[in-house]
Write a protein that holds these residues in place. Sequence first.
Motif, short mmCIF file in Angstrom:
data_model
loop_
_atom_site.label_atom_id
_atom_site.label_comp_id
_atom_site.label_asym_id
_atom_site.label_seq_id
_atom_site.Cartn_x
_atom_site.Cartn_y
_atom_site.Cartn_z
N GLY A 176 -9.59 5.43 -0.55
CA GLY A 176 -9.93 5.51 0.85
C GLY A 176 -8.86 5.01 1.80
O GLY A 176 -9.04 5.07 3.00
N GLY A 177 -7.74 4.53 1.28
CA GLY A 177 -6.62 4.13 2.13
C GLY A 177 -6.54 2.66 2.44
O GLY A 177 -5.67 2.24 3.20
N GLY A 178 -7.43 1.83 1.87
CA GLY A 178 -7.36 0.39 2.12
C GLY A 178 -6.20 -0.25 1.38
O GLY A 178 -5.75 0.23 0.34
N THR A 179 -5.71 -1.39 1.89
CA THR A 179 -4.54 -2.03 1.31
C THR A 179 -4.89 -3.05 0.23
O THR A 179 -4.12 -3.23 -0.72
CB THR A 179 -3.71 -2.73 2.40
OG1 THR A 179 -4.54 -3.69 3.09
CG2 THR A 179 -3.18 -1.72 3.40
N LYS A 180 -6.01 -3.75 0.35
CA LYS A 180 -6.33 -4.86 -0.56
C LYS A 180 -6.41 -4.41 -2.00
O LYS A 180 -5.83 -5.02 -2.90
CB LYS A 180 -7.63 -5.54 -0.14
CG LYS A 180 -8.02 -6.74 -1.01
CD LYS A 180 -9.32 -7.37 -0.53
CE LYS A 180 -9.80 -8.46 -1.46
NZ LYS A 180 -8.94 -9.64 -1.47
N LEU A 181 -7.13 -3.32 -2.27
CA LEU A 181 -7.26 -2.84 -3.64
C LEU A 181 -5.92 -2.47 -4.23
O LEU A 181 -5.66 -2.68 -5.41
CB LEU A 181 -8.21 -1.64 -3.69
CG LEU A 181 -9.70 -1.93 -3.54
CD1 LEU A 181 -10.49 -0.64 -3.48
CD2 LEU A 181 -10.21 -2.80 -4.66
N ALA A 182 -5.03 -1.93 -3.41
CA ALA A 182 -3.72 -1.51 -3.90
C ALA A 182 -2.82 -2.71 -4.20
O ALA A 182 -2.28 -2.84 -5.30
CB ALA A 182 -3.05 -0.58 -2.90
N VAL A 183 -2.66 -3.61 -3.23
CA VAL A 183 -1.67 -4.68 -3.39
C VAL A 183 -2.10 -5.69 -4.45
O VAL A 183 -1.25 -6.36 -5.04
CB VAL A 183 -1.41 -5.40 -2.04
CG1 VAL A 183 -0.90 -4.42 -1.01
CG2 VAL A 183 -2.64 -6.14 -1.54
N GLU A 184 -3.40 -5.81 -4.72
CA GLU A 184 -3.87 -6.79 -5.69
C GLU A 184 -4.11 -6.20 -7.07
O GLU A 184 -4.47 -6.94 -8.00
CB GLU A 184 -5.13 -7.48 -5.18
CG GLU A 184 -4.90 -8.32 -3.93
CD GLU A 184 -6.11 -9.13 -3.53
OE1 GLU A 184 -7.17 -8.95 -4.16
OE2 GLU A 184 -6.00 -9.94 -2.60
N ASN A 185 -3.91 -4.89 -7.24
CA ASN A 185 -4.22 -4.27 -8.52
C ASN A 185 -3.09 -3.42 -9.10
O ASN A 185 -2.97 -3.32 -10.32
CB ASN A 185 -5.48 -3.41 -8.41
CG ASN A 185 -6.74 -4.24 -8.26
OD1 ASN A 185 -7.28 -4.76 -9.22
ND2 ASN A 185 -7.19 -4.39 -7.01
N ILE A 186 -2.28 -2.78 -8.28
CA ILE A 186 -1.20 -1.95 -8.82
C ILE A 186 -0.13 -2.85 -9.42
O ILE A 186 0.39 -3.74 -8.75
CB ILE A 186 -0.60 -1.06 -7.72
CG1 ILE A 186 -1.66 -0.06 -7.21
CG2 ILE A 186 0.61 -0.30 -8.24
CD1 ILE A 186 -1.17 0.84 -6.11
#
Length: 887
Positions: A176-186
Amino acid sequence: MRNLLFTFILLPFFTFSQTLTGVVQDSIGNPLQNANVMAKPLVENAGLKFSIADHLGRYKLELEKDTPYEVKVSYLGFKEEVLQLPANFTIREHIFKLKETGQELKEIVINYDYQPVIVKKDTLIYDVKAFANGNERKMKEVLEKMPGVEVSKDGSVTVQGKKVTKMLVEGKSFFGGGTKLAVENIPADALDKVEVIDNFNEVGFLKQVSDSEDLAMNVKLKEDKKKFIFGDVEAGAEVANDNGFYLGHAGLFYYAPKTNVSYIGDINNIGKRTFSFEDMMRFQGGVSSFISGRKSLTNLYNFASDNTDVVENKSQFSALNFRQEINSKLDIEGFGIFSKLFTASFSESQNEYLQNSAFTFEDKTSTTQNKALLGIGNVKLNFSPTNQSKWFYNGQFQASSNDITNQILSVRDGSQNNFQNIQNADNSQWKQFLEWHKQFKNKNHTTTFVVNHSFENNKPQNTWLTDTEFLAGLIPLQNDSEYNIQQVKKVKNNSVDALFKHYWILNNFNHLYTNVGNNFGTTQLTISEKQFLTDGSVNDFAANGFGNDLDYVLNDFYVGLEYKFKIGKWINKPAIYTHFYHLKTKQITSDYSLNRTYFEPQFNSEYEFNQSESLKFNYKLSNDFPDATRLLERYTLQSYNSVYKGNALLKNERFHSASLRYTKSSMYRGLMLFANASFNKKIRTIRNVIELDGINQFSTPILTDNPETNWRVNANISKKIYRFRLQFTTNLSWFNYVQTLNGTTTSNDRNNQSFGLKLRTATKKWPSASIGYNKDFSQFSGLTKSNFTNDRISFDVDIDFLKNFNFKTDYEVTFNKNSNNQNNRFAIANAFLSYQKKNNPFRFELSAQNYLNNGTKVNNSFSDFLISNNTTYILPRIVMLSISYKL
């Protein structure tokens, strides 16, 4: 001794670095903005240094002593120039004069092993290997090392002071384009490049005409990760005490040229949330960005943001994101989310109710248990039949339930009342939108058509149980040994919004935009309150003015004309909209209709001094019509001490809003500045009239001509000083409004001021550390005067040592002071010690959350008629050992 200390403090500044400054110019002396200045060390184990010239062509390089360098300058359409610097060079300034190549390049290409930063008109491209050292675990740790990039604790990302609003992986939306899931999981080792795209638009040919404020971050994966499964899994358990704390987490990703699948799962009872409230709002959205979202009755706050301000917290979370390329013209992408949550909280408060010349004091204890379930499914189709045509369809279904049990002990004047409030809510929602965008052959005409539909069905129920009569004179209770009052609500919201917009490019300096749209919404709302007596009979409150049955319709048809023109560096866009509003309600005893036509002007203006400095101004005159709950003609029970009655004859509020925003960034000076001032003034206002009797409240809304004004000023200034970065933040607000309480009308002022100062290290050679101080002031002036102050000191450090070890800690202490000079203090501290060998998939971590074992948090607050001192009990010390494995 003083001189020795002074020398020790300044030693890092002058011993380990030396500075080269200068200007990059063309052959006739014009500055070359955004020229890349690279310093390649000519010895091993030394890092690359670089700078980007500012709008005056100035650059600054902080170079290591005892290290020779080759400095190379590149710029679009110009030949490179090289400067050789010996170790411990003596020159401090150098002017680069570049000669034109006569070739037109699409972008700056640096002929070099590294390309740390590529600068385009509105895009920055960071090469990850120029900033990462290989010890980073997650994307967040890499971003924090990139110049101009900031990552906050809640997972939000800012670049040169502007917030990232869209997160992409390989050009496609990530959850959905949120940053938290990306920066803390990728995983950090999957990253190749990070692109930052300003004024982002998902439809490429709309970029020239749209006024997008979006800042997108696009993650490019390494070649060996573009068709690969990667990620990590983690498990942890408590190793001190016996409270049964645990943690489990998995982040798994599969990326291929045509298929992407991502899974994130989390289970814990330590108050950790996988995604932020902002992400939750994004997931809840499901509406086109061309049409402003409508208010939702579903409150999903409990599902988002870390929450340790509880005595118990159990969380389960699963999320699946996918994308499939069907062919060169059609993509399907979507996500599914499931969350299950249980929390138990305990709080104490001392409340002071203001009643003109009298005051009522209440000691209140609240114990709450909340069980919540959430499921969201979203699918989006992207269809591009041609390069000048684009279709989107997005459908989302959402279901949630909340079961809340709240025990309240209210003590007043030596007597106590016990209440139990049981809330159950089952909610479902279906949202969908269709977008069509078309650019015509001559490219001077572009059309957008959007249809947005939403249906929401909510069924909240409330039960109040007590052995004491309450709300005397406000609700029609019958005497009984036990009191059981049940309230049932049924709410159905249905809306259809449509917009047709045509963009006409008259020339490079003049655009004309035409808008025709319609927003249609209906609400069906029924509320009933009944007392169930111990003898089996039922006391229906409907006979005494309670119970509501409302059919509500609001239609807004509008036509708008926008004219966008450019004079030099100054861009203006005045607009005039004509709105035709129709409001209609049908209730048990009355029908009501209202037709209004309003002109609503807008004006947007932007002056761009250069690519790194701009000033923006926005103004809008708006009308806001009351929602269904404000028009209820009969009484409704709100809480154990509150009754509400709407006003069936309310009309619209009318208000002015304006904002002025200034941004400036300079890598040469190491400066980033953001400042914003906003002003809102309601010239026609809906505000509740309140009657207080002890702690019991009766409120009803009225429309007044009493103005309300709200001023806000916030600023963020960041300056690099040698190997440190100093940051100053401030937030100021002044709110003036008129309130009627127990028949007395007063002018109230509610003001807040916040100032913060933070110093942190800004070099990869030192441990990451920061220390900060914040001071908050709050004042209320009306029937009484109240003042609160808040002081907060924070510290954190992140250090690698002995090659394979990492230690992190953060500490925050808060001091509160209220109007009676009562002082409260609480401190929270966390620490993490991890061990991982390089290129080894296993990682071990020992963590201590709230290791000071502070049991409570204290804060003060005030509202229109209530001053409150609150104590919240929080999770105890949690010491855990966790093991993670990287795929």
